[in-house]
Design a protein around this motif. Structure first.
Motif, PDB file in Angstrom:
ATOM      1  N   GLY A 355       0.750   2.274 -29.826  1.00  0.00           N
ATOM      2  CA  GLY A 355      -0.398   3.137 -30.030  1.00  0.00           C
ATOM      3  C   GLY A 355      -0.899   3.760 -28.756  1.00  0.00           C
ATOM      4  N   GLY A 356      -2.200   4.057 -28.757  1.00  0.00           N
ATOM      5  CA  GLY A 356      -2.786   4.800 -27.658  1.00  0.00           C
ATOM      6  C   GLY A 356      -3.774   4.021 -26.844  1.00  0.00           C
ATOM      7  N   GLN A 377      -6.492   6.793 -32.014  1.00  0.00           N
ATOM      8  CA  GLN A 377      -6.127   6.458 -33.392  1.00  0.00           C
ATOM      9  C   GLN A 377      -4.631   6.646 -33.600  1.00  0.00           C
ATOM     10  OE1 GLN A 377      -7.076   9.533 -36.042  1.00  0.00           O
ATOM     11  NE2 GLN A 377      -6.745   8.369 -37.917  1.00  0.00           N
ATOM     12  N   GLY A 378      -4.020   5.701 -34.312  1.00  0.00           N
ATOM     13  CA  GLY A 378      -2.619   5.829 -34.693  1.00  0.00           C
ATOM     14  C   GLY A 378      -1.709   4.926 -33.896  1.00  0.00           C
ATOM     15  N   HIS A 379      -0.469   4.767 -34.400  1.00  0.00           N
ATOM     16  CA  HIS A 379       0.520   3.924 -33.748  1.00  0.00           C
ATOM     17  C   HIS A 379       1.861   4.656 -33.766  1.00  0.00           C
ATOM     18  CE1 HIS A 379      -2.590   0.986 -34.900  1.00  0.00           C
ATOM     19  NE2 HIS A 379      -2.237   0.366 -33.803  1.00  0.00           N
ATOM     20  N   ASP A 380       2.000   5.614 -32.877  1.00  0.00           N
ATOM     21  CA  ASP A 380       3.240   6.370 -32.768  1.00  0.00           C
ATOM     22  C   ASP A 380       3.274   7.050 -31.405  1.00  0.00           C
ATOM     23  OD1 ASP A 380       1.430   8.482 -33.044  1.00  0.00           O
ATOM     24  OD2 ASP A 380       1.869   8.739 -35.175  1.00  0.00           O
ATOM     25  N   PHE A 423      -8.784  10.845 -33.277  1.00  0.00           N
ATOM     26  CA  PHE A 423      -9.988  10.507 -32.542  1.00  0.00           C
ATOM     27  C   PHE A 423      -9.688   9.308 -31.669  1.00  0.00           C
ATOM     28  CE2 PHE A 423     -10.353   8.053 -36.478  1.00  0.00           C
ATOM     29  CZ  PHE A 423     -10.651   6.784 -36.000  1.00  0.00           C
ATOM     30  N   ALA A 424     -10.586   8.989 -30.770  1.00  0.00           N
ATOM     31  CA  ALA A 424     -10.354   7.876 -29.853  1.00  0.00           C
ATOM     32  C   ALA A 424     -11.674   7.170 -29.572  1.00  0.00           C
ATOM     33  CB  ALA A 424      -9.736   8.369 -28.546  1.00  0.00           C
ATOM     34  N   THR A 425     -11.621   5.858 -29.505  1.00  0.00           N
ATOM     35  CA  THR A 425     -12.780   5.088 -29.058  1.00  0.00           C
ATOM     36  C   THR A 425     -12.625   4.846 -27.567  1.00  0.00           C
ATOM     37  OG1 THR A 425     -11.763   2.929 -29.460  1.00  0.00           O
ATOM     38  CG2 THR A 425     -12.918   3.971 -31.302  1.00  0.00           C
ATOM     39  N   CYS A 426     -13.740   4.715 -26.881  1.00  0.00           N
ATOM     40  CA  CYS A 426     -13.675   4.590 -25.422  1.00  0.00           C
ATOM     41  C   CYS A 426     -14.973   3.989 -24.893  1.00  0.00           C
ATOM     42  CB  CYS A 426     -13.432   5.977 -24.799  1.00  0.00           C
ATOM     43  SG  CYS A 426     -13.399   5.995 -22.996  1.00  0.00           S
ATOM     44  N   THR A 427     -14.851   3.250 -23.813  1.00  0.00           N
ATOM     45  CA  THR A 427     -16.009   2.795 -23.037  1.00  0.00           C
ATOM     46  C   THR A 427     -15.781   3.176 -21.585  1.00  0.00           C
ATOM     47  OG1 THR A 427     -16.563   0.936 -24.490  1.00  0.00           O
ATOM     48  CG2 THR A 427     -17.319   0.806 -22.216  1.00  0.00           C
ATOM     49  N   LEU A 468     -14.594   9.769 -29.474  1.00  0.00           N
ATOM     50  CA  LEU A 468     -14.188  11.045 -28.883  1.00  0.00           C
ATOM     51  C   LEU A 468     -13.448  11.866 -29.933  1.00  0.00           C
ATOM     52  CD1 LEU A 468     -12.854   9.815 -25.409  1.00  0.00           C
ATOM     53  CD2 LEU A 468     -15.192  10.396 -26.079  1.00  0.00           C
ATOM     54  N   GLY A 469     -13.689  13.142 -29.952  1.00  0.00           N
ATOM     55  CA  GLY A 469     -13.082  14.008 -30.951  1.00  0.00           C
ATOM     56  C   GLY A 469     -14.014  14.194 -32.125  1.00  0.00           C
ATOM     57  N   LEU A 470     -14.493  13.122 -32.698  1.00  0.00           N
ATOM     58  CA  LEU A 470     -15.435  13.223 -33.816  1.00  0.00           C
ATOM     59  C   LEU A 470     -16.800  13.707 -33.342  1.00  0.00           C
ATOM     60  CD1 LEU A 470     -14.674   9.996 -35.904  1.00  0.00           C
ATOM     61  CD2 LEU A 470     -13.873  12.337 -36.296  1.00  0.00           C
ATOM     62  N   SER A 471     -17.201  13.247 -32.163  1.00  0.00           N
ATOM     63  CA  SER A 471     -18.519  13.674 -31.660  1.00  0.00           C
ATOM     64  C   SER A 471     -18.537  15.170 -31.413  1.00  0.00           C
ATOM     65  CB  SER A 471     -18.861  12.913 -30.376  1.00  0.00           C
ATOM     66  OG  SER A 471     -17.861  13.143 -29.386  1.00  0.00           O
ATOM     67  N   ALA A 472     -17.398  15.772 -31.016  1.00  0.00           N
ATOM     68  CA  ALA A 472     -17.332  17.229 -30.825  1.00  0.00           C
ATOM     69  C   ALA A 472     -17.327  17.947 -32.168  1.00  0.00           C
ATOM     70  CB  ALA A 472     -16.087  17.593 -30.014  1.00  0.00           C
TER      71      ALA A 472
END
Length: 556
Positions: A355-356, A377-380, A423-427, A468-472
């Motif tokens: 994944g990412g 998001q995702g596993h590829d 989308f991506a989660t991040c801290t 990230l991505g969804l907030s935009a």
């Protein structure tokens, strides 16, 4: 005239009526046994010894004394059956098996037992009977010997094929070859698998024989070996005697001669008209293989070939994706004056399930350092590519000294504009190592964990925004706004950031898993490297098939 309506004359009963169970068992050629699991002792009464063709002076209660009466394959099968019954908590156990009598002849035997458990449910005794089943099975074989053999071999193929359907790696395929409930029933003393690599055959398993021959680990396809011949001709090679082994394959004979092997079958594993490997089975018996046996073995080889190719493709795809992701991660973590860091990453295990997840440590002016950790998001491979783009973008934004909230807002816009539907989660954490001040921004990610100098741990409650991505995508008229949470990292304290792959476990509440992580950090070693290894060893083996990333920062 006799009175026909009167009671029958009383008949005296024998003194030993009804018969004692011991007499009933003995007259019917049945013996009893009592296996005390705690001590390991196995008691056999005289009729049981007779069934196993043992004299009383030859048996002292040690089950190992039965080794010369049980063929290796039967002993392994019984061990597997007993272990499974003890693990499953069942109370009944039964099995047919062969024993070798004093003259070396095989003899079918049947055992039926009851497993007794103690007050806490732990199995501690196995009590049962053992009897001769030779006549019973001979009669059955006489009526349907051919059909039974067909069902047995067909069952082996079906069981093996079912197991192979779940094989996701070459190691999984080799484990199937060692399964006693699969190929174990073929009666082979050794099961070998070779994989074609260039102009050579690499032996990847030697199955149940456990005989490792270093000289045969790599052999040339043009060499005088049965595996090589099966690959060259793309046809099965059946060997029916030790004499044929000796005369046809003089290079192999020195390795076969000390084994109890008298015949063998070598099956090329062919996919799309191309041999990718070869399966070898060695048998203790002399004699030819029947037409039905040959057909079923060829069918078995076809199933193994397809599973082996699928597993090899999975591993190639996984290596490609993992290599891509590793290339996207930082090659080294810079030294940070006044701080200690440790990072760990482990990819998912099957196919392209990479994944990412990412992490980064960014030195900043004025004794500050930026920490990022996130998960696309995702596993590829697409997730890995997006991860690399996001990581470099955040690196650029922080290098330009944008505030943490602005850096994440810009990264969110970038991900949205990439039009990847991801989308991506991040801290993101900006730490001032002089004062210990932390500025933390969280975009749909897990809260950080803080271990204090005295070993106690607390989750830092960080205000968060959308990933990230969804907030935009859902930004209002005022644009994207991420709240900033302040905290302090004191001397001797450690900050932990991780992705959800380290804690999520299918079927388990996330809150419970977070508590497990907190306790593991509290009781873990003081050194950051040792703590990171401990967390991956303890938690990483319990979670599902997901990437895991971990970042630790300690202030000196």
């Amino acid at each position: 005239m006799a009175d026909r309506g009167g009671p029958p004359a009383a008949v005296p009963l024998p003194d030993d009526w009804p018969a004692h169970p011991d007499l009933s068992l003995a007259l019917n050629r049945m013996g009893s046994f009592d296996w005390d699991i705690d001590s390991g002792l196995l008691s056999l009464d005289p009729p049981a010894l007779d069934v196993l063709d043992l004299r009383p002076e030859e048996y002292d209660g040690d089950p190992l004394a039965l080794a010369h009466r049980l063929p290796r394959c039967e002993a392994a099968r019984l061990k597997t059956l007993v272990a499974r019954a003890l693990k499953d908590g069942t109370t009944a156990l039964g099995a047919y098996f062969r024993v070798s009598r004093r003259d070396g002849s095989p003899h079918w035997t049947h055992a039926q037992a009851h497993i007794r458990h103690d007050g806490v449910g732990r199995p501690h005794r196995i009590i049962g009977i053992v009897r001769s089943a030779e006549q019973e099975l001979t009669e059955v074989a006489g009526r349907s010997g051919l059909a039974e053999g067909r069902r047995r071999l067909t069952g082996v193929v079906q069981r093996t094929t079912a197991l192979l359907a779940h094989a996701g790696s070459v190691e999984d395929v080799t484990n199937v070859l060692k399964d006693e409930q699969a190929l174990g029933h073929l009666g082979a003393v050794s099961v070998m698998l070779g994989v074609v690599e260039g102009g050579r055959i690499r032996l990847v398993t030697e199955g149940r024989s456990a005989v490792y021959v270093p000289e045969l680990r790599y052999t040339r396809i043009d060499a005088q070996f049965p595996m090589s011949e099966a690959i060259r001709t793309q046809r099965p090679r059946f060997i029916t005697s030790r004499e044929e082994f000796r005369s046809a394959y003089p290079l192999l004979w020195p390795h076969v001669e000390p084994l109890s092997v008298a015949s063998g079958a070598y099956l090329p594993l062919i996919v799309q008209s191309r041999p990718i490997g070869v399966l070898g089975l060695l048998y203790p018996r002399h004699g030819d293989f029947s037409g039905e046996e040959r057909d079923l073995l060829v069918t078995l080889g076809t199933s193994i070939a397809q599973s082996l190719q699928r597993a090899m493709l999975y591993e190639q795809e996984h290596d490609l994706a993992e290599g891509l992701q590793q290339a996207m991660l930082p090659r080294h973590i810079p030294e940070i004056p006044g701080a200690r860091t440790a990072v760990r990453y482990r990819s998912a295990r099957f196919g392209r399930s990479v994944g990412g997840d990412w992490y980064d440590v960014l030195p900043l002016p004025g004794g500050r350092v930026g920490l990022t950790i996130g998960d696309v998001q995702g596993h590829d491979t697409d997730a890995a590519v997006v991860m690399g783009q996001l990581r470099m973008a955040l690196w650029a934004y922080t290098a330009e000294e944008h505030p943490p909230a602005t850096a994440l807002a810009r990264a969110s816009v970038l991900l949205h504009e990439l039009d990847t539907d991801r989308f991506a989660t991040c801290t993101y954490v900006e730490a001032d190592l002089t004062t210990g001040e932390l500025l933390i921004v969280r975009a749909g990610h897990l809260d950080p964990l803080l271990r204090h100098a005295d070993g106690t741990c607390d989750w830092l409650p960080v205000a968060g925004g959308l990933p990230l991505g969804l907030s935009a995508e859902f930004a209002g008229p005022g644009g994207i706004s991420y709240p900033v949470t302040t905290a302090t990292l004191g001397p001797g304290e450690t900050l932990l950031l991780c992705t959800d792959g380290l804690v999520e476990q299918p079927g388990t509440d996330l809150g419970d898993r977070l508590q497990v992580l907190k306790e593991a950090v509290r009781s873990g070693p003081a050194g950051l490297g040792e703590l990171a290894d401990r967390l991956f060893d303890v938690l990483g083996e319990q979670v599902g098939e997901d990437d895991m990333a971990l970042l630790l920062l300690g202030r000196d």
